[in-house]
Design a protein around this motif. Sequence first.
Motif, short mmCIF file in Angstrom:
data_model
loop_
_atom_site.label_atom_id
_atom_site.label_comp_id
_atom_site.label_asym_id
_atom_site.label_seq_id
_atom_site.Cartn_x
_atom_site.Cartn_y
_atom_site.Cartn_z
N ALA B 203 0.82 -1.20 -0.01
CA ALA B 203 -0.06 -0.07 0.09
C ALA B 203 0.73 1.15 0.06
O ALA B 203 0.74 2.23 -0.81
CB ALA B 203 -0.89 -0.01 1.18
N PHE B 204 2.00 1.32 0.72
CA PHE B 204 2.76 2.50 0.73
C PHE B 204 3.55 2.71 -0.42
O PHE B 204 3.60 3.52 -0.90
CB PHE B 204 3.77 2.20 2.13
N SER B 205 4.01 1.45 -0.92
CA SER B 205 4.76 1.62 -2.23
C SER B 205 3.87 2.03 -3.48
O SER B 205 4.24 2.83 -4.18
CB SER B 205 5.22 0.11 -2.69
N SER B 206 2.55 1.67 -3.40
CA SER B 206 1.71 2.03 -4.29
C SER B 206 1.31 3.55 -4.19
O SER B 206 1.39 4.34 -5.08
CB SER B 206 0.38 1.78 -4.20
N GLY B 207 1.35 4.13 -3.03
CA GLY B 207 1.19 5.48 -2.70
C GLY B 207 2.34 6.27 -3.44
O GLY B 207 2.22 7.42 -3.74
N LEU B 208 3.78 5.73 -3.02
CA LEU B 208 4.66 6.48 -3.55
C LEU B 208 4.87 6.40 -5.14
O LEU B 208 5.02 7.41 -5.57
CB LEU B 208 6.11 5.53 -3.10
N PHE B 209 4.22 5.34 -5.69
CA PHE B 209 4.33 5.21 -7.38
C PHE B 209 3.30 6.25 -7.82
O PHE B 209 3.47 6.90 -8.78
CB PHE B 209 3.88 3.75 -7.63
N ILE B 210 2.13 6.47 -7.03
CA ILE B 210 1.10 7.08 -7.60
C ILE B 210 1.75 8.56 -7.57
O ILE B 210 1.41 9.41 -8.43
CB ILE B 210 -0.29 7.30 -6.83
N ALA B 211 2.34 8.80 -6.36
CA ALA B 211 2.94 10.31 -6.25
C ALA B 211 3.92 10.64 -7.45
O ALA B 211 4.00 11.74 -8.16
CB ALA B 211 3.51 10.44 -4.98
N PHE B 212 4.63 9.30 -7.64
CA PHE B 212 5.72 9.37 -8.65
C PHE B 212 5.20 9.66 -10.10
O PHE B 212 5.73 10.63 -10.72
CB PHE B 212 6.58 8.10 -8.85
N LYS B 213 4.10 9.05 -10.29
CA LYS B 213 3.51 9.22 -11.64
C LYS B 213 3.16 10.58 -11.86
O LYS B 213 2.83 11.30 -12.76
CB LYS B 213 2.38 8.27 -11.77
N LYS B 214 2.38 11.19 -10.74
CA LYS B 214 1.87 12.44 -10.87
C LYS B 214 2.79 13.54 -11.07
O LYS B 214 2.70 14.59 -11.65
CB LYS B 214 1.09 12.70 -9.61
N LEU B 215 4.00 13.39 -10.44
CA LEU B 215 5.18 14.11 -10.62
C LEU B 215 5.61 14.19 -12.05
O LEU B 215 5.93 15.21 -12.65
CB LEU B 215 6.33 13.92 -9.49
N SER B 216 5.90 12.89 -12.40
CA SER B 216 6.38 12.65 -13.96
C SER B 216 5.54 13.31 -14.72
O SER B 216 5.95 13.92 -15.85
CB SER B 216 6.48 11.13 -14.15
N SER B 217 3.85 13.27 -14.53
CA SER B 217 3.57 13.70 -15.75
C SER B 217 3.16 15.33 -15.80
O SER B 217 3.06 15.74 -16.80
CB SER B 217 1.89 13.20 -15.51
N THR B 218 3.73 15.88 -14.92
CA THR B 218 3.70 17.44 -14.72
C THR B 218 5.21 17.93 -14.92
O THR B 218 5.48 18.98 -14.82
CB THR B 218 3.40 18.04 -13.51
N THR B 219 6.10 16.82 -15.09
CA THR B 219 7.68 17.43 -15.31
C THR B 219 7.76 18.07 -16.76
O THR B 219 7.33 17.31 -17.71
CB THR B 219 8.43 16.31 -15.17
#
Lengths: 243, 219
Positions: B203-219
């Motif tokens: 669950a924690f890793s999935s949260g990190l992955f979602i946060a990473f994807k959000k950051l990547s999409s706005t980079t």
Amino acid sequence: MPVTITIKKKLPPYSLDLSLSFSAGELIAVLGPSGAGKSTLIRLIAGLDSPDEGTIQFGNTTWFSSRDKITTSPQQRKIGMVFQEYPLFPHLSVWNNIAFAAPDTSVIESLLSDFNIAHLAKQKPARISGGERQRVALCQALASQPELLLLDEPFSALDINNRQQIRRLLKRIVREQNIPVLHITHDLEEAFYLADRFFVMENGRESRTWLSRQLSAGRTTNSVYDYKSLSIQPLQQGKHLAV
Amino acid sequence: MILDSASLIPLVLTAKVLFYATLLQLFISVPIGCWLSCSRTVFSSFVDILVSLPLVFPPIATGFFLLIIFGRKSPLNVVFNDTIIFQLPGLVLAAFVAGIPLVVKPIQAAMNSSEANKLAELAAVLGKNKLTILFAVLLPLAKKTILAGLLLAVGRSLGEVGMSMMLGGNIIGRTNTISLEIYNAVFEGEFKRAAILSLLLAAFSSGLFIAFKKLSSTT
């Protein structure tokens, strides 16, 4: 301040090898085909690249000398430059992009008003058009109160109305501030309107024939073709090729 | 209660490890990434190879070498005086080393991109010195990349086992992180506890992955 340049640089498949001098308040149009070495020339003058040999002298200051092993950094050269792709700092607003170079806010306000972009002051570069970005880039270059202005196709993204207005404005500012300008362009009409003198390059060297070939063959852009009589006229009015 | 007290200790310990390792990434890996992006010396090339090694080197072997370097018989132990190995700092060191390349490499890529180079040249022509260019241009440009790198490093640290085992020793109640505790639970046949801890990690890793994807999409 007069500028004297004698430089050589290997630039495969040819070598850049040229001499050029111009004085304060003089606007030189640098013309020539793509790949002639025009952008490289202004990068060398700005100090972003180093020639293999030669000298670049600005007034009494030596910016580059291969013989005396002198290379001054771009920061020390007091240059205003508009790059070909007119990059702007994406994380800063238009105001802050200009403020990055400007000594005080009155300079920013005056430039924003002169270039008709005061309404964009709070916008980020990603939210404005190419033409507006180009005007911001010009403001930024002028805001640093440069002693030499290097422009790499600074009006390429402007529409015809803005282009004419900004040309007039640039000419006025250059005359008022009495700074030398090196202006790369492919637009001969623009060159004839703005420049005091032409410097034509081909394959890294000064060319005596490229411009006359373009004019006689009508191998120019439509706008220049339409203005052909105008573009030849200034030659008769005392403008001359730097050959 | 879903988690017993034996599982709470690894949870708290893992949170501490992630916190300290992330601080180290921020204050050590980020400056290293900035430095490597603009330095072209033999020494910087050596450091570049060194920080890239955890990407390809087996974690258990990296852990072994770190154990030799920081162990009781190492000359460095004179300085650290048995405060690293088989204790919290050992686990932090393992988490930090595992995450270094995930922070350093993206920063290098961001700061050596053609956009970053053009803007650094623009700032130089406008008279700004190298320090100003770094803090006013390059770091703000790389801000999202740095955050994404830190998230990846946290994720990597969370699942770190090989180096943690070598440097922490998997001592129950002292150096057993969640990942090691899952191994311990399975080893002792407590599959339910292992499943709960694994779900927590996932669950924690999935949260990190979602946060990473959000950051990547706005980079």
